[in-house]
Design a protein around this motif. Structure first.
Motif, short mmCIF file in Angstrom:
data_model
loop_
_atom_site.label_atom_id
_atom_site.label_comp_id
_atom_site.label_asym_id
_atom_site.label_seq_id
_atom_site.Cartn_x
_atom_site.Cartn_y
_atom_site.Cartn_z
N THR A 181 0.85 -1.18 0.00
CA THR A 181 0.00 0.00 0.00
C THR A 181 0.89 1.23 0.00
OG1 THR A 181 -1.65 -1.20 1.28
CG2 THR A 181 -1.89 1.19 1.17
N GLU A 224 0.94 5.32 0.05
CA GLU A 224 0.18 6.55 0.28
C GLU A 224 1.02 7.72 -0.23
OE1 GLU A 224 -1.75 9.28 3.81
OE2 GLU A 224 -0.97 7.30 4.31
N PHE A 225 0.40 8.56 -1.04
CA PHE A 225 1.09 9.68 -1.65
C PHE A 225 0.89 10.95 -0.82
CE2 PHE A 225 0.22 6.69 -5.07
CZ PHE A 225 1.48 6.55 -5.62
N ASP A 265 -0.59 13.60 -1.50
CA ASP A 265 -1.93 14.18 -1.62
C ASP A 265 -2.99 13.31 -0.94
OD1 ASP A 265 -2.08 12.07 -3.36
OD2 ASP A 265 -2.81 13.23 -5.06
N ALA A 266 -2.56 12.35 -0.11
CA ALA A 266 -3.41 11.45 0.69
C ALA A 266 -4.12 10.38 -0.14
CB ALA A 266 -4.42 12.23 1.53
N SER A 267 -3.84 10.28 -1.42
CA SER A 267 -4.40 9.19 -2.21
C SER A 267 -3.54 7.94 -2.00
CB SER A 267 -4.46 9.57 -3.69
OG SER A 267 -3.16 9.79 -4.19
N LYS A 268 -4.14 6.80 -2.29
CA LYS A 268 -3.44 5.53 -2.06
C LYS A 268 -3.47 4.66 -3.31
CE LYS A 268 -4.33 5.15 2.86
NZ LYS A 268 -4.88 4.32 3.93
N ALA A 269 -2.46 3.83 -3.42
CA ALA A 269 -2.40 2.81 -4.47
C ALA A 269 -2.13 1.49 -3.76
CB ALA A 269 -1.31 3.10 -5.47
N LEU A 327 2.55 6.52 -11.41
CA LEU A 327 1.83 7.11 -10.29
C LEU A 327 2.68 8.17 -9.59
CD1 LEU A 327 0.25 3.87 -8.78
CD2 LEU A 327 -0.87 5.59 -10.19
N ASN A 332 2.81 11.32 -11.81
CA ASN A 332 1.57 12.10 -11.79
C ASN A 332 1.39 12.86 -10.48
OD1 ASN A 332 0.87 11.28 -14.34
ND2 ASN A 332 -0.40 9.59 -13.63
N LYS A 333 1.90 12.32 -9.38
CA LYS A 333 1.68 12.92 -8.07
C LYS A 333 2.88 13.69 -7.54
CE LYS A 333 -1.92 9.87 -7.06
NZ LYS A 333 -3.16 10.53 -7.20
#
Length: 109
Positions: free
Chosen positions: A73, A75-76, A78-82, A101, A104-105
């Protein structure tokens, strides 16, 4: 890790910008035969050379003994996750999917 895979990852890793990553949670059961790629990924991102360039990236390994699927997992900032379910992925696959990813972030320079 095989020699060709090691060479490929060492070739691709300098092109990464991991500043977009805040946290990496790596969960795996070492007794599963398909957790090898996850362990190799953990070994690479916790290497001293990577930690030196990305001191704000927090890596937390969780080792289980319940035959659960290996999961990474990310976490970037910007608080988004992959979430990568890594049972059918190679180490190179994980890095290949993570690279766009991160691009982009990435924070602005």
């Amino acid at each position: 890790m095989s020699n060709w895979l090691s060479r490929e990852i060492k070739h691709i890793l300098p092109t990464f910008d991991l500043h977009a990553i805040r946290t990496v949670l790596v969960t795996f059961d070492p007794w599963r035969h398909d957790s090898r790629a996850t362990r190799d990924f953990l070994h690479i991102i916790t290497d001293d050379s990577v930690a030196k360039y990305y001191p704000k990236m927090f890596v937390k390994p969780t080792i289980k003994s319940d035959l659960s699927e290996p999961i990474i997992t990310v976490e970037f900032i910007d608080a988004s996750k992959a979430i990568f379910k890594a049972s059918k992925l190679t180490t190179l696959d994980i890095f290949t999917k993570l690279k766009p990813l991160c691009i982009n972030k990435a924070p602005p320079p």
